[in-house]
Design an enzyme around this catalytic site. Structure first.
Site, PDB file in Angstrom:
ATOM      1  CB  SER A 284      -8.323   1.633  54.537  1.00  0.00           C
ATOM      2  OG  SER A 284      -9.346   2.325  54.237  1.00  0.00           O
TER       3      SER A 284
ATOM      4  CG  HIS B 250      -6.279  -0.798  52.645  1.00  0.00           C
ATOM      5  ND1 HIS B 250      -5.153  -0.428  52.506  1.00  0.00           N
ATOM      6  CD2 HIS B 250      -7.533  -1.155  51.851  1.00  0.00           C
ATOM      7  CE1 HIS B 250      -6.122   0.731  51.806  1.00  0.00           C
ATOM      8  NE2 HIS B 250      -6.738   0.231  51.769  1.00  0.00           N
TER       9      HIS B 250
ATOM     10  CE  LYS C  22      -6.026   0.263  48.977  1.00  0.00           C
ATOM     11  NZ  LYS C  22      -6.656   0.931  47.438  1.00  0.00           N
TER      12      LYS C  22
END
Lengths: 402, 82
Positions: free
Chosen positions: A183, A211, A242
């Site tokens: 990240s 991610h 996300k």
């Protein structure tokens, strides 16, 4: 009791003294996946992890509203003590189908997914091999389970191999943990090489696709799909907060007996389950993600545009183009000034400081969304270049360009 | 397995290699205070030492390492895998 935080408070005060508190930004209102109001001004959001821009997807919103009206605002308890709603089980089946896994298990946050899965899978007598740059939730899950923890150098399959060799004679299962996209810098794990090491050593492999879910792979299943090594990945962990635009986490696997985690993962057992609204919006977001592969293309193009624009402006960038673009800062003071100046220019980014960053070095971290327009990205690049010039970070490259 | 003198020698050489050797290193030297490592730098240094000595220091033992003497004791103990 709180005296031990004196140094932390002083450090925080020093960081905040240069302008806004970077860790306490409170938006007046969030207007869309790309804009918010802050202090009465319209701000461009370039640090949200809202990769596919689904937080304002109308179908997701409608599903969440309908679920709230039909089932109420919350579940008021955990799955094992207070019962599973139909939506929880349906979401787990839907997620397993999307991931092409036999079973999936939903957690209330992504943090809890790592905490629960790692601590339940690797207990006392087992070994966890963690990438040195692992997310805090991985370290915390490791600590909770009581396994012996060995760190290997970030993205270094040879160091992993060497450490597994040193541990070969020790009893216990060995579980390797890697992340699809890291990240802080947006770099990906060398998963093919790591899968080969895993096979050689007879170890297990868990990949956290927090991610990379919805971001990498032709179908959006993450780095393991993109690298063609899904068969080597025994456990996939991820988040709904996300690319899927809500909150929650999951762990999925093809292994027999995976359901035992429901009775052993403390972060699953001793916390309230996701409310109906979130379960419904995540279910819908998976549909949207599957039906709209162009979102992933747009995200990729946006990441490339930002990366290329900043490189042309003269910034030294670390990782390859990805939805995460981070600018290494020479020191903490410059990082804080840069972050504040950008906010004054109307661009919100993330200030990342050690020890949360690789090598403890300060970063100005940005993440793009598929919802950003090329014009918005150009606006951001121009603002970042202006600030970089003002702070004297671009002199050599700019001089060459001008 | 390393003896204490050999471990101290290896640590000193590793410090020199990483440019952190500014004066004599003793068993009492504090890793964070005397060698100007921050917490991230200290862990990176320990990883460098692990590679150099082809060993593993389990993470749960890192908490007990404050001085060079602590590091020597961990390196010479049986829990370091080699």
């Amino acid at each position: 009791m709180l005296a031990k935080f004196r140094a932390l408070r002083a450090e925080h005060a020093a960081v905040s003294a240069a302008g806004q508190d970077p860790f306490g930004v409170a938006f007046d209102a969030v207007l869309s996946a790309t804009e918010a109001m802050l202090g009465g001004r319209r701000i461009l959001l370039l640090g949200t992890n809202n990769y596919l821009g689904l937080t304002f997807d109308q179908d997701c919103i409608d599903s969440a509203v309908a679920a709230t009206e039909a089932q109420g605002t919350g579940t008021t308890g955990s799955r094992i003590a207070n019962g599973t709603y139909g939506g929880h089980a349906a979401l787990e089946r839907r997620l397993a189908r999307f991931l092409r896994r036999r079973s999936a298990m939903v957690f209330t946050t992504g943090y809890q997914a790592n905490l629960g899965a790692l601590s339940a899978l690797a207990g006392r007598g087992d070994h966890l091999l963690l990438d040195a740059d692992s997310h805090a939730s991985i370290y915390d899950g490791a600590r909770l389970g009581g396994a012996q923890v060995t760190r290997f150098r970030h993205n270094d399959p040879d160091d992993l191999r060497r450490r597994l060799r040193l541990l070969a004679s020790q009893p216990g299962e060995k579980l390797i943990v890697a992340e699809g996209i890291y990240s802080m810098l947006g770099d990906t794990a060398p998963l093919r090489e790591m899968a080969a090491v895993k096979r050689e050593a007879g170890a297990w492999l868990l990949v956290d696709e927090a991610h990379s879910l919805g971001v990498l792979g032709e179908q959006g299943r993450g780095l393991a799909e993109a690298e063609g090594v899904e068969e080597d990945v025994d456990f996939v962990v991820g988040t709904f907060s996300k690319s899927l635009g809500a909150i929650g986490g999951f762990c999925a696997s093809d292994l027999d007996g995976f359901d035992a985690l429901r009775l052993s993962a403390r972060a699953y057992m001793f916390t309230a389950s996701l409310p109906p609204s979130i379960v419904a919006s995540v279910f819908q977001a998976i549909e949207v993600m599957e039906e709209n592969p162009q979102l992933r293309d747009r995200l990729r193009r946006n990441g490339q545009q930002l990366h290329a624009g900043l490189a042309v402006a003269g910034f030294a960038l670390g990782a390859m183009p990805s939805p995460i673009v981070s600018l290494p800062m020479p020191d903490r003071e410059t990082a804080v000034m840069f972050w504040n100046a950008l906010l004054a220019e109307g661009v919100y980014t993330n200030l990342a400081l050690g020890p949360a960053t690789p090598g403890g070095k300060p970063l100005l971290r940005m993440s793009v969304s598929a919802a950003l327009t090329p014009a918005q990205i150009d606006t951001a690049i121009a603002a970042i270049a202006r600030v970089g010039r003002t702070l004297g970070l671009l002199h050599s490259a700019l001089a060459a360009a001008e | 397995m390393l003896d204490e003198q050999a471990a101290l020698r290896e640590i000193t050489e590793a410090l020199e290699e990483s440019g952190k050797l500014t004066g004599p290193v003793t068993m009492e030297t504090s890793i964070l205070h005397d060698l100007s490592f921050d917490s991230v730098g200290a862990i990176d240094f320990i990883m460098l030492l692990e590679t150099r000595l082809d060993t593993i220091i389990p993470m749960d033992r890192m908490a007990e390492i404050e001085t060079i003497g602590d590091l020597v004791r961990v390196l010479t103990s049986e829990t370091a895998a080699s």
